[in-house]
Design an enzyme around this catalytic site. Structure first.
Site, PDB file in Angstrom:
ATOM      1  N   THR A 172      10.032  10.429  27.450  1.00 18.02           N
ATOM      2  CA  THR A 172       8.576  10.582  27.498  1.00 18.02           C
ATOM      3  C   THR A 172       7.972   9.194  27.711  1.00 18.02           C
ATOM      4  O   THR A 172       8.591   8.183  27.385  1.00 18.02           O
ATOM      5  CB  THR A 172       8.012  11.170  26.185  1.00 18.02           C
ATOM      6  OG1 THR A 172       8.276  10.239  25.133  1.00 18.02           O
ATOM      7  CG2 THR A 172       8.646  12.499  25.842  1.00 18.02           C
ATOM      8  N   GLU A 319       9.420  17.284  28.646  1.00 20.15           N
ATOM      9  CA  GLU A 319      10.367  18.206  28.010  1.00 20.15           C
ATOM     10  C   GLU A 319      10.604  19.470  28.829  1.00 20.15           C
ATOM     11  O   GLU A 319      11.459  20.277  28.490  1.00 20.15           O
ATOM     12  CB  GLU A 319       9.881  18.595  26.603  1.00 20.15           C
ATOM     13  CG  GLU A 319       9.862  17.450  25.600  1.00 20.15           C
ATOM     14  CD  GLU A 319       8.598  16.592  25.682  1.00 20.15           C
ATOM     15  OE1 GLU A 319       7.838  16.730  26.665  1.00 20.15           O
ATOM     16  OE2 GLU A 319       8.357  15.797  24.764  1.00 20.15           O
ATOM     17  N   LYS A 428     -11.850  15.581  14.956  1.00 20.61           N
ATOM     18  CA  LYS A 428     -12.214  16.513  13.891  1.00 20.61           C
ATOM     19  C   LYS A 428     -13.448  15.978  13.176  1.00 20.61           C
ATOM     20  O   LYS A 428     -13.366  15.040  12.391  1.00 20.61           O
ATOM     21  CB  LYS A 428     -11.071  16.699  12.911  1.00 20.61           C
ATOM     22  CG  LYS A 428     -11.329  17.848  11.968  1.00 20.61           C
ATOM     23  CD  LYS A 428     -10.060  18.401  11.368  1.00 20.61           C
ATOM     24  CE  LYS A 428     -10.310  19.821  10.876  1.00 20.61           C
ATOM     25  NZ  LYS A 428      -9.163  20.428  10.252  1.00 20.61           N
ATOM     26  N   TRP A 433     -13.696  21.057  15.400  1.00 20.31           N
ATOM     27  CA  TRP A 433     -12.998  20.345  16.470  1.00 20.31           C
ATOM     28  C   TRP A 433     -13.903  20.049  17.659  1.00 20.31           C
ATOM     29  O   TRP A 433     -14.678  20.897  18.079  1.00 20.31           O
ATOM     30  CB  TRP A 433     -11.810  21.169  16.965  1.00 20.31           C
ATOM     31  CG  TRP A 433     -10.765  21.393  15.923  1.00 20.31           C
ATOM     32  CD1 TRP A 433     -10.509  22.554  15.264  1.00 20.31           C
ATOM     33  CD2 TRP A 433      -9.838  20.435  15.413  1.00 20.31           C
ATOM     34  NE1 TRP A 433      -9.482  22.386  14.381  1.00 20.31           N
ATOM     35  CE2 TRP A 433      -9.042  21.096  14.450  1.00 20.31           C
ATOM     36  CE3 TRP A 433      -9.586  19.079  15.672  1.00 20.31           C
ATOM     37  CZ2 TRP A 433      -8.033  20.452  13.743  1.00 20.31           C
ATOM     38  CZ3 TRP A 433      -8.575  18.445  14.977  1.00 20.31           C
ATOM     39  CH2 TRP A 433      -7.817  19.125  14.031  1.00 20.31           C
TER      40      TRP A 433
HETATM   41  P1  ADP Z   1       3.540  11.709  27.393  1.00 18.70           P
HETATM   42  O1  ADP Z   1       3.741  12.706  26.269  1.00 18.70           O
HETATM   43  O2  ADP Z   1       4.130  10.412  27.078  1.00 18.70           O
HETATM   44  O3  ADP Z   1       2.125  11.626  27.902  1.00 18.70           O
HETATM   45  P2  ADP Z   1       4.279  13.622  29.345  1.00 18.70           P
HETATM   46  O4  ADP Z   1       4.141  13.299  30.757  1.00 18.70           O
HETATM   47  O5  ADP Z   1       5.438  14.441  28.958  1.00 18.70           O
HETATM   48  O6  ADP Z   1       4.349  12.274  28.593  1.00 18.70           O
HETATM   49  O7  ADP Z   1       2.927  14.337  28.907  1.00 18.70           O
HETATM   50  C1  ADP Z   1       2.818  15.720  28.740  1.00 18.70           C
HETATM   51  C2  ADP Z   1       1.446  16.040  28.239  1.00 18.70           C
HETATM   52  O8  ADP Z   1       0.476  15.739  29.228  1.00 18.70           O
HETATM   53  C3  ADP Z   1       1.218  17.491  27.921  1.00 18.70           C
HETATM   54  O9  ADP Z   1       1.667  17.840  26.645  1.00 18.70           O
HETATM   55  C4  ADP Z   1      -0.289  17.607  28.008  1.00 18.70           C
HETATM   56  O10 ADP Z   1      -0.904  17.184  26.820  1.00 18.70           O
HETATM   57  C5  ADP Z   1      -0.627  16.611  29.076  1.00 18.70           C
HETATM   58  N1  ADP Z   1      -0.874  17.333  30.324  1.00 18.70           N
HETATM   59  C6  ADP Z   1      -0.030  17.577  31.335  1.00 18.70           C
HETATM   60  N2  ADP Z   1      -0.629  18.260  32.324  1.00 18.70           N
HETATM   61  C7  ADP Z   1      -1.905  18.468  31.917  1.00 18.70           C
HETATM   62  C8  ADP Z   1      -3.050  19.129  32.482  1.00 18.70           C
HETATM   63  N3  ADP Z   1      -3.024  19.687  33.690  1.00 18.70           N
HETATM   64  N4  ADP Z   1      -4.184  19.141  31.749  1.00 18.70           N
HETATM   65  C9  ADP Z   1      -4.250  18.576  30.537  1.00 18.70           C
HETATM   66  N5  ADP Z   1      -3.219  17.935  29.958  1.00 18.70           N
HETATM   67  C10 ADP Z   1      -2.064  17.888  30.635  1.00 18.70           C
END
Ligand code: ADP
Length: 537
Positions: A172, A319, A428, A433
């Site tokens: 990640t 993931e 919050k 929220w």
């Molecule tokens: P990191 O957790 O380090 O940012 P990732 O690339 O795995 O790395 O991030 C995944 C996260 O990115 C998702 O859990 C979500 O919160 C966010 N995400 C991915 N695509 C979208 C989207 N289209 N809209 C909003 N959030 C998104």
């Protein structure tokens, strides 16, 4: 029917059925190198045999520190078909994080772009690499990529592979904490490729021209090197040049039909198109995928409305690579624009074989498009655990094996996921929220605002309050009061941020998302807010 679903099968498919289909790769001097699946597949097999001749044990990690180009593509195939594991490293991370990740993964070989050698120098003493292979001119003592490739056997063919064995390792980007690694099996990649290519999702065909803009280290660049090869689509690899002008040049020159990146890339593209309407030919594009963070509606509408660029919202994670695409389901296709719009703004419907549920305070919530819960997901390409991190794994996977995404969502009766926020980013305030992407989107609707990020800051009275950080388009400006007035009709009054900070540019993470961790660290100093802020909550 028990034939293994693996990367060697994908490569064989490309080599046998699409040997003449072109792959275009931008070189460091900006020229476009043209090759074919036939040539690339032969080179990938040869590289696989050369890697094995280095004496690597099965399962050895082969790291890459490369831009999106043909040699990186070859490495994506060569290691897994040799029974080794490709591990794309993210060159935009801090050197300390790269060293930590390479050490944690136990990487033994490094394939590195000549341009990243200074970065390699900063981490070399802290990393376990035994062989370092340089794409470009290798300095004395290191091996050149072509030199290594030449030691391989051109006739080499992969041995039988176990589809459940690991093909790739990826970490990640650490937006919310220390990077965590996941292992991706051959089978996961093959099934993800099939499912994501289906008509209701990416609809990839052999006449498509696909250009991944999200770098290959990120969430496996949505799996595109595999998906496009399986389907025989032409690929355009943009090298290190990801600025709007370079991308627009490739889109027009190569007639790109499908591309994908994070919203900040598409915001940059929109600004470039707005600055000189009608000068760029984007008519070949049938879908521009945006994922990684919320695509602001103003950006979706700007690209669609002003430039006929069809932006499609997608959702993905390290993931699970790609999870959902916001195409319109059959019963929305002839619906009025007003009914279609919220579905385009949502993160989309999960691909076949993925199962979802959302957990609220009182159990799993109804699919009513209203009830909020944390999204949980399972499916044949969702990771099982974090590498060597049992505690983080126990926290992130439920006892019955579902992955807890950390995204707070609603699910509609049609199965559309809409992300309200990341659980860690929600504000919050007074026990209720506030969704930061909604506030950001409202601010980015303002004509002067180029970028807006909202973070929670501690507050004595309300526990937390939203703080907005705003960057303006060149030559424009507005006062915090004007911005508050502008968004007031769009959000609840108690959502209005008391503090709006004006900056030149919002800090980004290594993959181009707003760096909310850094913003929180910079601005999170407790203050007291006036009662009026919560007056009509
Ligand atoms: P990191 O957790 O380090 O940012 P990732 O690339 O795995 O790395 O991030 C995944 C996260 O990115 C998702 O859990 C979500 O919160 C966010 N995400 C991915 N695509 C979208 C989207 N289209 N809209 C909003 N959030 C998104």
């Amino acid at each position: 029917m028990h034939q293994s679903l693996d990367i060697a099968a994908i490569l064989r498919r490309a080599e046998q059925f699409s040997p003449h289909r072109e792959v275009v790769s931008r070189e460091p001097d900006r020229s476009c190198h043209r090759t074919t699946y036939g040539e690339l597949a032969a080179r990938a097999r040869r590289l696989a045999s050369a890697l094995l001749r280095l004496g690597l044990e099965p399962g050895t990690r082969v790291a890459t520190l490369c831009a999106t180009h043909r040699q990186h593509w070859e490495a994506y195939y060569a290691a897994p078909i040799a029974g080794l594991v490709t591990h794309p490293l993210n060159p935009r991370l801090h050197p300390d994080d790269i060293a930590f990740i390479a050490d944690h993964a136990g990487d033994r070989v490094l394939i590195v772009d000549e341009a990243f050698l200074p970065l390699y120098e900063q981490i070399r003493d802290r990393t376990p690499f035994r062989n370092v292979v340089v794409v470009g001119t290798a300095p004395p003592g290191l091996l050149g990529y072509e030199q290594l490739l030449a030691t391989g056997d051109p006739e080499w063919q992969p041995a039988e592979l176990d589809e459940r064995s690991t093909a790739l390792v990826t970490y990640t980007s650490g937006t919310t904490g220390r990077p965590k690694g996941v292992e991706v099996s051959h089978r996961a990649i093959a099934v993800h490729a099939l499912s994501s290519a289906l008509p209701g999702w990416l609809a990839i065909r052999d006449d498509d021209v696909v250009m991944p803009v999200v770098p290959m280290f990120h969430a496996l660049a949505w799996g595109w090197p595999y998906t496009a090869a399986l389907l025989g689509a032409k690929q355009v690899l943009p090298g290190p040049f990801l600025d709007p002008d370079s991308l627009l040049e490739l889109i027009a020159g190569e007639r790109v039909t499908l591309t994908g990146g994070v919203p900040t890339v598409w915001m940059g593209l929109l600004n470039t198109l707005d600055a000189a309407p009608g000068t760029h030919d984007t008519s070949s594009l049938r879908a521009v995928l945006s994922g990684g963070a919320t695509a602001p509606p103003a950006m979706i509408e700007g690209l669609r409305g002003r430039h006929a660029v069809p932006l499609v919202h997608t959702w993905g994670m390290t993931e699970l690579v790609m999870g959902a695409v916001a195409n319109l389901t059959w019963d929305l296709q002839d619906a009025p624009e007003d009914e279609q719009r919220p579905h385009r703004y949502a993160q989309g419907v999960p691909m076949p074989f993925l199962e979802i549920r959302a957990r609220g305070d009182a159990g799993y919530v109804a699919w009513d498009g209203q009830s909020l819960g944390e999204l949980e997901i399972r499916g044949p390409w969702v990771a099982q655990e974090y590498v060597g991190a049992p505690e983080a794994s126990a926290e992130q996977w439920t006892d019955d094996g579902w992955f807890r995404t950390g995204d707070v969502v609603t699910i509609s009766d049609r199965g559309y996921i809409r992300i309200a926020d990341r659980a860690k980013d929600l504000v919050k305030s007074g026990g209720e929220w506030i969704s930061t992407p909604e506030l950001e989107s409202a601010l980015m609707d303002h004509p002067a605002v180029a970028e807006a990020a909202v973070v929670a800051v501690a507050d004595e009275k309300w526990t937390e309050r939203p703080l907005a950080v705003v960057a303006f388009r060149p030559g424009t400006t507005a006062t915090p009061e004007e911005l508050r007035e502008f968004i007031a009709p769009k959000v609840a009054r108690w959502w209005l941020p008391e503090r709006i900070e004006i900056v030149e540019a919002i800090p980004k993470t290594a993959v181009g998302k707003f760096n909310k961790l850094a913003l929180r660290q910079q601005y999170d100093t407790p203050t007291d807010t006036p009662d009026a802020a919560k007056a009509d909550s």
